[in-house]
Scaffold this motif. Structure first.
Motif, PDB file in Angstrom:
ATOM      1  N   PHE A   1     -48.594 107.452  55.311  1.00  0.00           N
ATOM      2  CA  PHE A   1     -47.299 107.122  55.902  1.00  0.00           C
ATOM      3  C   PHE A   1     -46.250 106.979  54.804  1.00  0.00           C
ATOM      4  O   PHE A   1     -46.578 106.859  53.619  1.00  0.00           O
ATOM      5  N   GLU A   2     -45.000 106.988  55.229  1.00  0.00           N
ATOM      6  CA  GLU A   2     -43.896 106.818  54.290  1.00  0.00           C
ATOM      7  C   GLU A   2     -43.171 105.517  54.623  1.00  0.00           C
ATOM      8  O   GLU A   2     -42.812 105.272  55.767  1.00  0.00           O
ATOM      9  N   LEU A   3     -42.979 104.679  53.608  1.00  0.00           N
ATOM     10  CA  LEU A   3     -42.306 103.394  53.791  1.00  0.00           C
ATOM     11  C   LEU A   3     -41.254 103.221  52.694  1.00  0.00           C
ATOM     12  O   LEU A   3     -41.587 103.302  51.512  1.00  0.00           O
ATOM     13  N   HIS A   4     -40.017 103.025  53.101  1.00  0.00           N
ATOM     14  CA  HIS A   4     -38.896 102.850  52.160  1.00  0.00           C
ATOM     15  C   HIS A   4     -38.833 103.977  51.125  1.00  0.00           C
ATOM     16  O   HIS A   4     -38.641 103.734  49.934  1.00  0.00           O
ATOM     17  N   GLY A   5     -39.055 105.208  51.589  1.00  0.00           N
ATOM     18  CA  GLY A   5     -38.931 106.373  50.714  1.00  0.00           C
ATOM     19  C   GLY A   5     -40.145 106.674  49.866  1.00  0.00           C
ATOM     20  O   GLY A   5     -40.166 107.665  49.132  1.00  0.00           O
ATOM     21  N   GLU A   6     -41.184 105.847  49.957  1.00  0.00           N
ATOM     22  CA  GLU A   6     -42.410 106.083  49.177  1.00  0.00           C
ATOM     23  C   GLU A   6     -43.553 106.474  50.105  1.00  0.00           C
ATOM     24  O   GLU A   6     -43.737 105.882  51.169  1.00  0.00           O
ATOM     25  N   THR A   7     -44.315 107.487  49.699  1.00  0.00           N
ATOM     26  CA  THR A   7     -45.443 107.956  50.516  1.00  0.00           C
ATOM     27  C   THR A   7     -46.736 107.293  50.052  1.00  0.00           C
ATOM     28  O   THR A   7     -47.035 107.250  48.856  1.00  0.00           O
ATOM     29  N   TYR A   8     -47.498 106.785  51.009  1.00  0.00           N
ATOM     30  CA  TYR A   8     -48.766 106.113  50.709  1.00  0.00           C
ATOM     31  C   TYR A   8     -49.923 106.911  51.311  1.00  0.00           C
ATOM     32  O   TYR A   8     -49.899 107.270  52.483  1.00  0.00           O
ATOM     33  N   HIS A   9     -50.928 107.207  50.472  1.00  0.00           N
ATOM     34  CA  HIS A   9     -52.176 107.835  50.914  1.00  0.00           C
ATOM     35  C   HIS A   9     -53.280 106.796  50.706  1.00  0.00           C
ATOM     36  O   HIS A   9     -53.609 106.469  49.563  1.00  0.00           O
ATOM     37  N   LEU A  10     -53.847 106.292  51.766  1.00  0.00           N
ATOM     38  CA  LEU A  10     -54.901 105.286  51.666  1.00  0.00           C
ATOM     39  C   LEU A  10     -56.207 105.883  52.174  1.00  0.00           C
ATOM     40  O   LEU A  10     -56.227 106.582  53.187  1.00  0.00           O
ATOM     41  N   GLU A  11     -57.292 105.615  51.463  1.00  0.00           N
ATOM     42  CA  GLU A  11     -58.572 106.213  51.829  1.00  0.00           C
ATOM     43  C   GLU A  11     -59.708 105.229  51.598  1.00  0.00           C
ATOM     44  O   GLU A  11     -59.707 104.482  50.612  1.00  0.00           O
ATOM     45  N   ALA A  12     -60.669 105.212  52.524  1.00  0.00           N
ATOM     46  CA  ALA A  12     -61.847 104.342  52.406  1.00  0.00           C
ATOM     47  C   ALA A  12     -63.102 105.176  52.619  1.00  0.00           C
ATOM     48  O   ALA A  12     -63.297 105.765  53.685  1.00  0.00           O
ATOM     49  N   GLU A  13     -63.937 105.231  51.606  1.00  0.00           N
ATOM     50  CA  GLU A  13     -65.200 105.969  51.703  1.00  0.00           C
ATOM     51  C   GLU A  13     -66.075 105.347  52.783  1.00  0.00           C
ATOM     52  O   GLU A  13     -66.077 104.127  52.962  1.00  0.00           O
ATOM     53  N   PRO A  14     -66.821 106.155  53.546  1.00  0.00           N
ATOM     54  CA  PRO A  14     -67.733 105.585  54.543  1.00  0.00           C
ATOM     55  C   PRO A  14     -68.698 104.594  53.896  1.00  0.00           C
ATOM     56  O   PRO A  14     -69.116 104.798  52.751  1.00  0.00           O
ATOM     57  N   PRO A  15     -69.056 103.524  54.591  1.00  0.00           N
ATOM     58  CA  PRO A  15     -69.941 102.513  54.009  1.00  0.00           C
ATOM     59  C   PRO A  15     -71.367 103.015  53.813  1.00  0.00           C
ATOM     60  O   PRO A  15     -71.740 104.099  54.287  1.00  0.00           O
ATOM     61  N   LYS A  16     -72.124 102.190  53.152  1.00  0.00           N
ATOM     62  CA  LYS A  16     -73.484 102.548  52.719  1.00  0.00           C
ATOM     63  C   LYS A  16     -74.376 102.968  53.884  1.00  0.00           C
ATOM     64  O   LYS A  16     -75.148 103.923  53.766  1.00  0.00           O
ATOM     65  N   ASP A  17     -74.301 102.283  55.013  1.00  0.00           N
ATOM     66  CA  ASP A  17     -75.194 102.606  56.130  1.00  0.00           C
ATOM     67  C   ASP A  17     -74.927 104.013  56.677  1.00  0.00           C
ATOM     68  O   ASP A  17     -75.861 104.773  56.944  1.00  0.00           O
ATOM     69  N   LEU A  18     -73.655 104.383  56.800  1.00  0.00           N
ATOM     70  CA  LEU A  18     -73.331 105.729  57.285  1.00  0.00           C
ATOM     71  C   LEU A  18     -73.721 106.806  56.262  1.00  0.00           C
ATOM     72  O   LEU A  18     -74.227 107.870  56.627  1.00  0.00           O
ATOM     73  N   ARG A  19     -73.500 106.518  54.983  1.00  0.00           N
ATOM     74  CA  ARG A  19     -73.877 107.484  53.941  1.00  0.00           C
ATOM     75  C   ARG A  19     -75.384 107.691  53.903  1.00  0.00           C
ATOM     76  O   ARG A  19     -75.869 108.820  53.744  1.00  0.00           O
ATOM     77  N   ALA A  20     -76.144 106.605  54.064  1.00  0.00           N
ATOM     78  CA  ALA A  20     -77.612 106.695  54.057  1.00  0.00           C
ATOM     79  C   ALA A  20     -78.109 107.512  55.248  1.00  0.00           C
ATOM     80  O   ALA A  20     -79.028 108.329  55.124  1.00  0.00           O
ATOM     81  N   LEU A  21     -77.476 107.305  56.405  1.00  0.00           N
ATOM     82  CA  LEU A  21     -77.868 108.058  57.596  1.00  0.00           C
ATOM     83  C   LEU A  21     -77.573 109.543  57.420  1.00  0.00           C
ATOM     84  O   LEU A  21     -78.404 110.399  57.740  1.00  0.00           O
ATOM     85  N   LEU A  22     -76.413 109.865  56.881  1.00  0.00           N
ATOM     86  CA  LEU A  22     -76.060 111.269  56.659  1.00  0.00           C
ATOM     87  C   LEU A  22     -77.050 111.942  55.701  1.00  0.00           C
ATOM     88  O   LEU A  22     -77.447 113.096  55.895  1.00  0.00           O
ATOM     89  N   GLN A  23     -77.457 111.206  54.686  1.00  0.00           N
ATOM     90  CA  GLN A  23     -78.429 111.735  53.718  1.00  0.00           C
ATOM     91  C   GLN A  23     -79.751 112.067  54.423  1.00  0.00           C
ATOM     92  O   GLN A  23     -80.347 113.120  54.180  1.00  0.00           O
ATOM     93  N   GLN A  24     -80.197 111.167  55.300  1.00  0.00           N
ATOM     94  CA  GLN A  24     -81.436 111.393  56.038  1.00  0.00           C
ATOM     95  C   GLN A  24     -81.305 112.577  56.994  1.00  0.00           C
ATOM     96  O   GLN A  24     -82.229 113.387  57.135  1.00  0.00           O
ATOM     97  N   LEU A  25     -80.149 112.693  57.649  1.00  0.00           N
ATOM     98  CA  LEU A  25     -79.935 113.802  58.581  1.00  0.00           C
ATOM     99  C   LEU A  25     -79.908 115.147  57.850  1.00  0.00           C
ATOM    100  O   LEU A  25     -80.412 116.153  58.361  1.00  0.00           O
ATOM    101  N   ARG A  26     -79.335 115.167  56.646  1.00  0.00           N
ATOM    102  CA  ARG A  26     -79.308 116.412  55.872  1.00  0.00           C
ATOM    103  C   ARG A  26     -80.714 116.831  55.448  1.00  0.00           C
ATOM    104  O   ARG A  26     -81.059 118.013  55.479  1.00  0.00           O
ATOM    105  N   LYS A  27     -81.532 115.841  55.061  1.00  0.00           N
ATOM    106  CA  LYS A  27     -82.917 116.126  54.693  1.00  0.00           C
ATOM    107  C   LYS A  27     -83.684 116.663  55.908  1.00  0.00           C
ATOM    108  O   LYS A  27     -84.448 117.619  55.810  1.00  0.00           O
TER     109      LYS A  27
END
Length: 237
Positions: free
Chosen positions: A207-233
């Motif tokens: 979003f843009e606030l007072h003329g400045e653009t903000y990019h905020l990002e949060a990596e998926p937590p450990k439980d979701l990452r672990a599940l994805l790893q198992q699904l890929r295997k």
């Protein structure tokens, strides 16, 4: 509690909310919320938007009334790009699509939403990132901010979010369902799920606030990452 702060300045604070925590206090103050912890730390804090209790990821709070008004207008005016990641049941017919159907409160079930052409306009884009046949890993962009929007829209197209007890079957994800020769450890009486909470994560805000653009990002937590790893295997087999 240690807060996972993603970004902070004099105007607002963005945090990575864990699954299982309320964004703001409920009506009966049944348990501490993220906002309670922030008030204890900052003295005053202002709610801009919220996440479902079982959804993890980015949430923003304002530090003063002026910023609160500005950010609230951005969110309400669809001027914030909001992206989520989620695991859904099954394989989708289309790799990407837009779900455009209104959402309203369920007439009989308190706190539950339902799709209805007469409901408030609600638009969700999705894109399949990975297909595991029994599950699919999706990116969502929501253009409106209705209560339970992604969860309700995914139920509507027949692919509910994994572990969703309200809009899906609520069943946890078990390793035994993925591994043919799975054996329970001797010291365990029953299998512990690899994921037992709602498989939805607030991933990115722009979003843009007072003329400045903000990019905020949060990596998926450990439980979701672990599940994805198992699904890929499991997919490689």
């Amino acid at each position: 509690m240690k807060l996972d702060i993603l970004f902070e300045n004099d105007l607002f604070i963005a945090l990575n909310k864990p699954s299982g925590m309320l964004s703001i206090p409920d009506r009966i103050q049944s348990e501490p919320s993220m906002k309670d912890f922030l008030i204890a730390k900052y003295g005053q804090i202002f709610t801009v938007h919220r996440l479902d209790k079982d959804t993890s990821g980015i949430i923003v709070f304002a530090k003063d009334e002026v910023t609160h008004k500005a950010l609230s207008q951005l969110f309400e005016g669809r001027a914030v790009e909001k992206y989520y990641l989620g695991l859904v049941n099954g394989t989708l017919m289309n790799e990407r699509d837009t779900i455009n159907i209104g959402i309203m409160e369920h007439p009989a079930r308190n706190g539950t939403m339902v799709t209805n052409a007469k409901g408030k306009p609600s638009i969700t884009d999705y894109e399949v990132l990975e297909n595991f046949r029994i599950y699919s890993w999706l990116q969502f962009q929501i253009h409106t901010g209705r209560t339970h929007q992604i969860r309700v829209h995914m139920k509507y197209i027949g692919h509910s979010i994994v572990c969703d007890a309200i809009y899906g079957d609520g069943k946890p994800v078990l390793i035994s369902a993925l591994k043919k020769n799975f054996n329970l450890a001797k010291k365990e009486e029953e299998e512990r799920p690899i994921l037992g909470r709602l498989g939805l994560h607030s991933y990115k805000l722009k979003f843009e606030l007072h003329g400045e653009t903000y990019h905020l990002e949060a990596e998926p937590p450990k439980d979701l990452r672990a599940l994805l790893q198992q699904l890929r295997k499991w997919k490689k087999g």
